[in-house]
Design a protein around this motif. Sequence first.
Motif, PDB file in Angstrom:
ATOM      1  N   MET A  76       0.846  -1.195   0.000  1.00 50.32           N
ATOM      2  CA  MET A  76       0.000   0.000   0.000  1.00 50.32           C
ATOM      3  C   MET A  76       0.882   1.246   0.000  1.00 50.32           C
ATOM      4  SD  MET A  76      -3.070  -1.087   2.566  1.00 50.32           S
ATOM      5  CE  MET A  76      -4.103   0.217   1.928  1.00 50.32           C
ATOM      6  N   GLU A  77       0.329   2.364  -0.432  1.00 55.89           N
ATOM      7  CA  GLU A  77       1.018   3.649  -0.411  1.00 55.89           C
ATOM      8  C   GLU A  77       1.147   4.107   1.040  1.00 55.89           C
ATOM      9  OE1 GLU A  77       3.006   6.729  -2.122  1.00 55.89           O
ATOM     10  OE2 GLU A  77       2.107   5.092  -3.275  1.00 55.89           O
ATOM     11  N   PRO A  78       2.365   4.456   1.499  1.00 60.57           N
ATOM     12  CA  PRO A  78       2.548   4.901   2.884  1.00 60.57           C
ATOM     13  C   PRO A  78       1.753   6.163   3.211  1.00 60.57           C
ATOM     14  CG  PRO A  78       4.659   4.384   1.876  1.00 60.57           C
ATOM     15  CD  PRO A  78       3.631   4.370   0.771  1.00 60.57           C
ATOM     16  N   GLY A  79       1.437   6.330   4.487  1.00 58.43           N
ATOM     17  CA  GLY A  79       0.767   7.526   4.971  1.00 58.43           C
ATOM     18  C   GLY A  79      -0.457   7.215   5.808  1.00 58.43           C
ATOM     19  N   ILE A  80      -1.116   8.271   6.256  1.00 59.87           N
ATOM     20  CA  ILE A  80      -2.334   8.143   7.060  1.00 59.87           C
ATOM     21  C   ILE A  80      -3.506   7.943   6.106  1.00 59.87           C
ATOM     22  CG2 ILE A  80      -3.821   9.248   8.776  1.00 59.87           C
ATOM     23  CD1 ILE A  80      -1.017   8.644   9.823  1.00 59.87           C
ATOM     24  N   LYS A  81      -4.322   6.926   6.369  1.00 65.86           N
ATOM     25  CA  LYS A  81      -5.447   6.572   5.494  1.00 65.86           C
ATOM     26  C   LYS A  81      -6.729   6.425   6.324  1.00 65.86           C
ATOM     27  CE  LYS A  81      -2.421   5.788   2.190  1.00 65.86           C
ATOM     28  NZ  LYS A  81      -2.104   6.827   1.242  1.00 65.86           N
ATOM     29  N   ALA A  82      -7.828   6.783   5.693  1.00 66.18           N
ATOM     30  CA  ALA A  82      -9.140   6.553   6.298  1.00 66.18           C
ATOM     31  C   ALA A  82      -9.520   5.093   6.100  1.00 66.18           C
ATOM     32  CB  ALA A  82     -10.181   7.448   5.642  1.00 66.18           C
ATOM     33  N   ILE A  83     -10.227   4.565   7.060  1.00 60.76           N
ATOM     34  CA  ILE A  83     -10.797   3.223   6.953  1.00 60.76           C
ATOM     35  C   ILE A  83     -12.220   3.314   7.497  1.00 60.76           C
ATOM     36  CG2 ILE A  83      -9.766   2.529   9.152  1.00 60.76           C
ATOM     37  CD1 ILE A  83      -9.623  -0.355   8.001  1.00 60.76           C
ATOM     38  N   HIS A  84     -13.157   2.752   6.755  1.00 60.42           N
ATOM     39  CA  HIS A  84     -14.565   2.808   7.138  1.00 60.42           C
ATOM     40  C   HIS A  84     -15.217   1.459   6.883  1.00 60.42           C
ATOM     41  CE1 HIS A  84     -13.859   7.088   5.567  1.00 60.42           C
ATOM     42  NE2 HIS A  84     -13.951   7.203   6.886  1.00 60.42           N
ATOM     43  N   ILE A  85     -16.337   1.246   7.544  1.00 58.28           N
ATOM     44  CA  ILE A  85     -17.182   0.100   7.232  1.00 58.28           C
ATOM     45  C   ILE A  85     -18.280   0.622   6.321  1.00 58.28           C
ATOM     46  CG2 ILE A  85     -18.728  -1.670   8.144  1.00 58.28           C
ATOM     47  CD1 ILE A  85     -17.112  -1.373  10.827  1.00 58.28           C
ATOM     48  N   HIS A  86     -18.443  -0.019   5.169  1.00 57.13           N
ATOM     49  CA  HIS A  86     -19.460   0.393   4.199  1.00 57.13           C
ATOM     50  C   HIS A  86     -20.641  -0.566   4.241  1.00 57.13           C
ATOM     51  CE1 HIS A  86     -17.378   3.657   1.831  1.00 57.13           C
ATOM     52  NE2 HIS A  86     -16.450   3.279   2.701  1.00 57.13           N
ATOM     53  N   GLU A  87     -21.748  -0.170   3.631  1.00 54.43           N
ATOM     54  CA  GLU A  87     -23.041  -0.817   3.832  1.00 54.43           C
ATOM     55  C   GLU A  87     -23.294  -2.113   3.080  1.00 54.43           C
ATOM     56  OE1 GLU A  87     -26.009   2.038   2.655  1.00 54.43           O
ATOM     57  OE2 GLU A  87     -25.157   2.241   0.657  1.00 54.43           O
ATOM     58  N   THR A  88     -22.491  -2.461   2.071  1.00 54.48           N
ATOM     59  CA  THR A  88     -22.785  -3.624   1.243  1.00 54.48           C
ATOM     60  C   THR A  88     -21.542  -4.491   1.046  1.00 54.48           C
ATOM     61  OG1 THR A  88     -24.416  -2.293   0.067  1.00 54.48           O
ATOM     62  CG2 THR A  88     -23.782  -4.356  -0.967  1.00 54.48           C
ATOM     63  N   ALA A  89     -21.706  -5.794   1.128  1.00 55.59           N
ATOM     64  CA  ALA A  89     -20.601  -6.743   0.953  1.00 55.59           C
ATOM     65  C   ALA A  89     -20.315  -6.974  -0.532  1.00 55.59           C
ATOM     66  CB  ALA A  89     -20.920  -8.058   1.647  1.00 55.59           C
ATOM     67  N   LYS A  90     -19.869  -5.910  -1.212  1.00 53.73           N
ATOM     68  CA  LYS A  90     -19.475  -5.998  -2.622  1.00 53.73           C
ATOM     69  C   LYS A  90     -18.227  -5.161  -2.802  1.00 53.73           C
ATOM     70  CE  LYS A  90     -22.812  -6.949  -5.896  1.00 53.73           C
ATOM     71  NZ  LYS A  90     -23.642  -6.500  -6.993  1.00 53.73           N
ATOM     72  N   CYS A  91     -17.202  -5.769  -3.351  1.00 55.12           N
ATOM     73  CA  CYS A  91     -15.936  -5.072  -3.584  1.00 55.12           C
ATOM     74  C   CYS A  91     -15.527  -5.246  -5.043  1.00 55.12           C
ATOM     75  CB  CYS A  91     -14.855  -5.601  -2.654  1.00 55.12           C
ATOM     76  SG  CYS A  91     -15.072  -5.129  -0.932  1.00 55.12           S
ATOM     77  N   ASP A  92     -16.223  -4.564  -5.941  1.00 54.51           N
ATOM     78  CA  ASP A  92     -15.906  -4.653  -7.362  1.00 54.51           C
ATOM     79  C   ASP A  92     -14.835  -3.620  -7.699  1.00 54.51           C
ATOM     80  OD1 ASP A  92     -17.915  -6.581  -7.557  1.00 54.51           O
ATOM     81  OD2 ASP A  92     -19.425  -5.132  -8.221  1.00 54.51           O
ATOM     82  N   PRO A  93     -13.613  -4.103  -8.098  1.00 54.44           N
ATOM     83  CA  PRO A  93     -12.566  -3.166  -8.485  1.00 54.44           C
ATOM     84  C   PRO A  93     -12.935  -2.498  -9.809  1.00 54.44           C
ATOM     85  CG  PRO A  93     -11.778  -5.455  -8.534  1.00 54.44           C
ATOM     86  CD  PRO A  93     -13.213  -5.486  -8.166  1.00 54.44           C
ATOM     87  N   PRO A  94     -12.371  -1.379 -10.162  1.00 59.95           N
ATOM     88  CA  PRO A  94     -11.266  -0.735  -9.449  1.00 59.95           C
ATOM     89  C   PRO A  94     -11.689   0.309  -8.428  1.00 59.95           C
ATOM     90  CG  PRO A  94     -11.552   0.350 -11.559  1.00 59.95           C
ATOM     91  CD  PRO A  94     -12.589  -0.750 -11.484  1.00 59.95           C
TER      92      PRO A  94
END
Length: 188
Positions: A76-94
């Motif tokens: 991953m790119e170094p640095g401070i990043k946000a992390i959240h829980i989102h509402e739907t179990a779908k992770c379609d890239p990109p």
Amino acid sequence: MKKIGLFLTFAVFAFIISACNANKDSTPQGDEEAVPVSGHTPVSVNVLNTEGAKIGKASLSETKEGVKIDLKAEEMEPGIKAIHIHETAKCDPPDFKSAGAHFNPGHREHGFENPKGFHAGDLPNIEISDKGTVNVSIVAPNVTLQQGEKSLLDEDGSALVIHEKADDYKTDPAGNAGDRIACGTIGK
């Protein structure tokens, strides 16, 4: 009678000190050790990058304090990043927009510093090391893995999403955190 007066004075003083300390930092912290709740199997989450390649793993477990998220990722790119829980179990890239908005059963605005917030899926920022790795534990106090209104394992599941920038903790709807750069589905 003197003992009661002394006790009341001490109790009021302790209450004032605890109230002052509670306002020092309104951002929930994940540093405390969460106590597991027996009988609940941890949920395993594969974390993908924008190319759909697995770059890490998270383990979610129910605790008395909320859902503990143990996250390990790399590349991953170094640095401070946000992390959240989102509402739907779908992770379609990109772009991972398939994960929907933040998990927000209370219909509030985003951000720990927002007087109209915060979302149940809002989490403290994480830091990616100079080597592009992260190994962190966070407790999400306003969600559960058990059945109910705030369950991450509801009918359509949920997702753990990492953004390209830090969350400013106040701007609705996502804290000016930028693009979604990693995602993992949380399902049964």
